[in-house]
Scaffold this motif. Structure first.
Motif, PDB file in Angstrom:
ATOM      1  N   PRO A   1       0.812  -1.221   0.000  1.00  0.00           N
ATOM      2  CA  PRO A   1       0.000   0.000   0.000  1.00  0.00           C
ATOM      3  C   PRO A   1       0.845   1.272   0.000  1.00  0.00           C
ATOM      4  O   PRO A   1       0.482   2.259  -0.661  1.00  0.00           O
ATOM      5  N   GLN A   2       1.954   1.268   0.701  1.00  0.00           N
ATOM      6  CA  GLN A   2       2.820   2.447   0.702  1.00  0.00           C
ATOM      7  C   GLN A   2       3.428   2.692  -0.679  1.00  0.00           C
ATOM      8  O   GLN A   2       3.517   3.834  -1.140  1.00  0.00           O
ATOM      9  N   PHE A   3       3.844   1.630  -1.345  1.00  0.00           N
ATOM     10  CA  PHE A   3       4.380   1.775  -2.695  1.00  0.00           C
ATOM     11  C   PHE A   3       3.328   2.333  -3.652  1.00  0.00           C
ATOM     12  O   PHE A   3       3.613   3.208  -4.477  1.00  0.00           O
ATOM     13  N   ILE A   4       2.105   1.803  -3.576  1.00  0.00           N
ATOM     14  CA  ILE A   4       1.038   2.247  -4.477  1.00  0.00           C
ATOM     15  C   ILE A   4       0.733   3.721  -4.252  1.00  0.00           C
ATOM     16  O   ILE A   4       0.619   4.508  -5.208  1.00  0.00           O
ATOM     17  N   ALA A   5       0.571   4.123  -3.005  1.00  0.00           N
ATOM     18  CA  ALA A   5       0.282   5.528  -2.695  1.00  0.00           C
ATOM     19  C   ALA A   5       1.415   6.430  -3.166  1.00  0.00           C
ATOM     20  O   ALA A   5       1.186   7.533  -3.678  1.00  0.00           O
ATOM     21  N   HIS A   6       2.648   5.972  -3.005  1.00  0.00           N
ATOM     22  CA  HIS A   6       3.804   6.747  -3.455  1.00  0.00           C
ATOM     23  C   HIS A   6       3.759   6.939  -4.973  1.00  0.00           C
ATOM     24  O   HIS A   6       3.947   8.054  -5.482  1.00  0.00           O
ATOM     25  N   ALA A   7       3.491   5.859  -5.713  1.00  0.00           N
ATOM     26  CA  ALA A   7       3.478   5.923  -7.175  1.00  0.00           C
ATOM     27  C   ALA A   7       2.327   6.788  -7.691  1.00  0.00           C
ATOM     28  O   ALA A   7       2.446   7.439  -8.735  1.00  0.00           O
ATOM     29  N   ALA A   8       1.212   6.807  -6.968  1.00  0.00           N
ATOM     30  CA  ALA A   8       0.016   7.544  -7.407  1.00  0.00           C
ATOM     31  C   ALA A   8      -0.041   8.969  -6.865  1.00  0.00           C
ATOM     32  O   ALA A   8      -1.053   9.642  -7.020  1.00  0.00           O
ATOM     33  N   ARG A   9       1.035   9.420  -6.261  1.00  0.00           N
ATOM     34  CA  ARG A   9       1.017  10.758  -5.668  1.00  0.00           C
ATOM     35  C   ARG A   9       0.738  11.847  -6.710  1.00  0.00           C
ATOM     36  O   ARG A   9      -0.014  12.792  -6.439  1.00  0.00           O
ATOM     37  N   THR A  10       1.334  11.719  -7.909  1.00  0.00           N
ATOM     38  CA  THR A  10       1.202  12.778  -8.913  1.00  0.00           C
ATOM     39  C   THR A  10       0.574  12.305 -10.214  1.00  0.00           C
ATOM     40  O   THR A  10       0.539  13.060 -11.187  1.00  0.00           O
ATOM     41  N   ARG A  11       0.083  11.064 -10.274  1.00  0.00           N
ATOM     42  CA  ARG A  11      -0.502  10.564 -11.523  1.00  0.00           C
ATOM     43  C   ARG A  11      -1.406   9.383 -11.252  1.00  0.00           C
ATOM     44  O   ARG A  11      -1.272   8.684 -10.244  1.00  0.00           O
ATOM     45  N   ASP A  12      -2.337   9.168 -12.179  1.00  0.00           N
ATOM     46  CA  ASP A  12      -3.145   7.951 -12.157  1.00  0.00           C
ATOM     47  C   ASP A  12      -2.258   6.770 -12.553  1.00  0.00           C
ATOM     48  O   ASP A  12      -1.297   6.926 -13.315  1.00  0.00           O
TER      49      ASP A  12
END
Length: 345
Positions: free
Chosen positions: A243-254
């Motif tokens: 979940p932390q990785f996903i939130a990090h990757a989606a911070r500035t883009r879909d």
């Protein structure tokens, strides 16, 4: 539920449902033609896929196919996006120390991640081609997630709901090239060639208690030419969670449906369970014996990888033979002409 893809059907393959033992399969083209199509319409596709899976496991499918008779592709033969993080800080420390690099200043608060090659993936049984052994070919044993559409700004608390599948990833690295490429500051390109996946993608519920909502707890065994290199636990030593990785990757883009996100080479501190890559083996040898004893992967080597839960294979075996570029060109020429293309030794 376990899903896979046949090679036939074009570059995105043909979707099949696999039974739990990975011995039988049934095409799911009446539901979705490809796994990518299923992920893009998961709300509608999931229930009929599950019903087909239950029928297959319950011997309710009379025309099931033998997996041994099929040419299976990677679950996603290609992807719109492949992201890979470094969730095991012990591995990060060792890998950076080996190339003389310092840990980044925010290494404990912000995940390290790069975007890698995704236009094609190796099959579970395939040739891994490298032009030169001096490039330092290494593998990394990883568990990755496959996502549905993830909106920009998704939080850590919301992220796990977007994980639809887990896959076993063999993430290759050319270690010699990392020493010259990464200091340039733009990240991986040549040092990260294509990678590959075991045959099955599995839904979170298939893992039972092995998936705790943040980490997956599986033994990931790797062997080189039949000799076991390691069998570390993927849930031990994982500092940053999925979940932390996903939130990090989606911070500035879909993140588009079908995005694959890895958590880095599985690494258990201490080495009692062996190692999930050769870089860690070589670091351990240097500390123990004062010198490296294990070479990087060589032409002709066979690398095997498999993840287990209570002794049962979860994703099926992965087997890659390391092949020279000129050898592959000769084989391709032979396949096209039907005539021998000179000395193929």
């Amino acid at each position: 539920m376990k899903l896979g893809s046949l090679v036939e059907g074009g570059r995105d393959g043909t979707l099949v449902v696999l039974d739990r033992t990975l011995t039988r399969a049934v095409p799911a083209t009446g539901i979705a033609s490809t796994l990518q199509a299923a992920l893009e319409n998961w709300t509608a596709a999931e229930e009929p896929l599950r019903k087909l899976s239950e029928a297959l496991d319950g011997d309710g499918v009379t025309d099931a196919l033998r997996v041994a008779d099929l040419e299976m592709a990677s679950p996603l033969p290609r992807s719109h996006q492949f992201l890979d993080g470094s969730g095991y800080l012990d591995h990060m420390r060792k890998a950076r120390a080996a190339r003389g690099a310092e840990m980044p200043p925010n290494w404990e608060t912000e995940p390290l991640m790069y975007q890698g090659l995704s236009d094609r993936f190796l099959k579970a049984r395939d040739e891994m081609v490298i032009p030169d052994e001096d490039l330092g070919l290494d593998y990394e044993a990883e568990i990755a997630v496959v996502l549905d559409d993830v909106p920009m700004g998704t939080t850590v608390e919301e992220a796990a709901a977007h994980i639809k599948l887990f896959v076993l990833l063999n993430d290759y690295t050319l270690r010699t090239l990392t020493q010259s490429e990464l200091p340039k500051g733009f990240g991986f390109l040549q040092a990260k060639p294509t990678n590959g996946f075991a045959v099955a993608a599995v839904t979170p519920d298939e893992l039972g208690s092995r998936w705790d909502g943040e980490r997956v707890h599986l033994r990931v065994r790797t062997s080189r030419n039949g000799s076991v290199v390691g069998e570390p636990d993927s849930g031990t030593g994982m500092y940053f969670t999925y979940p932390q990785f996903i939130a990090h990757a989606a911070r500035t883009r879909d993140l588009a449906a079908g995005t694959i996100l890895g958590a880095g080479a599985v690494s258990n501190e201490g080495g009692e369970n062996g190692h999930g890559c050769l870089a860690e083996v070589r670091i351990w040898e240097t500390a123990t014996y004062g010198a490296v004893r294990t070479p990087w992967l060589l032409h002709g080597d066979v690398l095997e990888m498999e993840a287990f839960s209570d002794g049962e294979s979860v994703f099926g075996p992965l087997e890659h033979r390391i092949t020279a570029l000129n050898k592959l060109n000769k084989l391709n020429k032979l396949n096209k002409t039907g005539e021998p293309a000179g000395d193929q030794r």
